[in-house]
Design an enzyme around this catalytic site. Structure first.
Site, PDB file in Angstrom:
ATOM      1  N   VAL A 131      76.885  10.425  39.465  1.00 17.74           N
ATOM      2  CA  VAL A 131      75.694  10.201  38.642  1.00 17.74           C
ATOM      3  C   VAL A 131      76.227   9.753  37.291  1.00 17.74           C
ATOM      4  CG1 VAL A 131      73.704  11.246  37.512  1.00 17.74           C
ATOM      5  CG2 VAL A 131      74.241  11.843  39.869  1.00 17.74           C
ATOM      6  N   PRO A 132      76.093   8.469  36.949  1.00 18.67           N
ATOM      7  CA  PRO A 132      76.850   7.876  35.839  1.00 18.67           C
ATOM      8  C   PRO A 132      76.302   8.175  34.446  1.00 18.67           C
ATOM      9  CG  PRO A 132      75.431   6.227  36.801  1.00 18.67           C
ATOM     10  CD  PRO A 132      75.250   7.480  37.640  1.00 18.67           C
ATOM     11  N   CYS A 133      76.403   9.426  34.034  1.00 27.36           N
ATOM     12  CA  CYS A 133      75.932   9.784  32.698  1.00 27.36           C
ATOM     13  C   CYS A 133      76.785   9.134  31.606  1.00 27.36           C
ATOM     14  CB  CYS A 133      75.884  11.300  32.528  1.00 27.36           C
ATOM     15  SG  CYS A 133      77.459  12.134  32.787  1.00 27.36           S
ATOM     16  N   HIS A 134      77.956   8.588  31.963  1.00 33.09           N
ATOM     17  CA  HIS A 134      78.773   7.880  30.969  1.00 33.09           C
ATOM     18  C   HIS A 134      78.087   6.595  30.514  1.00 33.09           C
ATOM     19  CE1 HIS A 134      80.029   6.232  34.899  1.00 33.09           C
ATOM     20  NE2 HIS A 134      80.223   5.099  34.254  1.00 33.09           N
TER      21      HIS A 134
END
Length: 214
Positions: A131-134
């Site tokens: 889950v690409p919270c970056h």
């Protein structure tokens, strides 16, 4: 999570994967965490959980190598509170190589004043990378925070900006997201790289019905 130096500006999949611990339920990956050193291993599971863990490791290796721009392994966010889970689900839809702000996610949730709460949800993301919270940053363009550290966040974004996320087949005029099984069957010499789905469409290519590029 340890803010270790993953050196993502020069990806080494074997080295990176050696520092990741993964856990899963029968529904999907529940946690991705980092160790300071190489010691220890992820839990070895059989059956459904083992299959999910193997798929996650394979896809993460491909991501770090620049051979995959999306994840298909399921995630299990069932133990995440509802607001935070909704924020993470929106973050998971941010395209590879792009960013959105905490405020933008808050607005998508119908809570325009909840940017700080969204920031907390990203900080507490149990499955970073997948889950690409970056890809979530401050409204002024600043990086904000990241559970693996800002050096790693910037390196991940730089990695994604260096990869063309879409590949078209010159003979079929179909384009895929990089990492799609159909994309991997395109022969060298017939591969056309696109920076965006819009570029592919403008060039007369139609989207793959399997990976469904945006």
């Amino acid at each position: 999570m340890d803010q270790i130096a993953l050196q993502l500006d020069r990806p080494n999949p074997a080295e990176l994967l050696a520092r990741l611990d993964l856990t899963a339920s029968p529904a999907g990956i529940t946690r991705v965490s980092c160790r300071r050193g190489r010691g220890g291993t992820s839990a070895q599971e059989s059956g459904r959980i083992g299959s999910i863990l193997r798929q996650a490791r394979e896809e993460l290796a491909e991501y770090f190598a620049g051979d995959r721009t999306f994840f298909t392994v399921p995630v299990d966010l069932s133990k995440v509170p509802s607001f935070e889970r909704a924020a993470l689900e929106i973050a998971s839809q941010i395209p590879y190589g792009e960013v959105r702000s905490y405020k933008w996610i808050a607005e998508q949730l119908g809570k325009p004043d909840a940017a700080r709460v969204v920031g907390g949800a990203m900080a507490g993301n149990p499955v970073p990378l997948i889950v690409p919270c970056h890809r979530v940053v401050k409204a002024d363009g600043g990086l904000g925070g990241y559970s693996f550290g800002l050096v790693q966040k910037e390196a991940l974004l730089n990695l994604e900006r260096s990869i063309a996320p879409y590949v078209g087949c010159a003979s079929t005029k179909i384009f895929c997201r990089k990492g799609c099984a159909h994309e991997r069957r395109i022969r060298e010499g017939g591969r056309i790289h696109f920076a965006s789905a819009a570029d592919a469409r403008m060039s007369g290519f139609r989207p793959c019905q399997v990976c469904r590029p945006a």
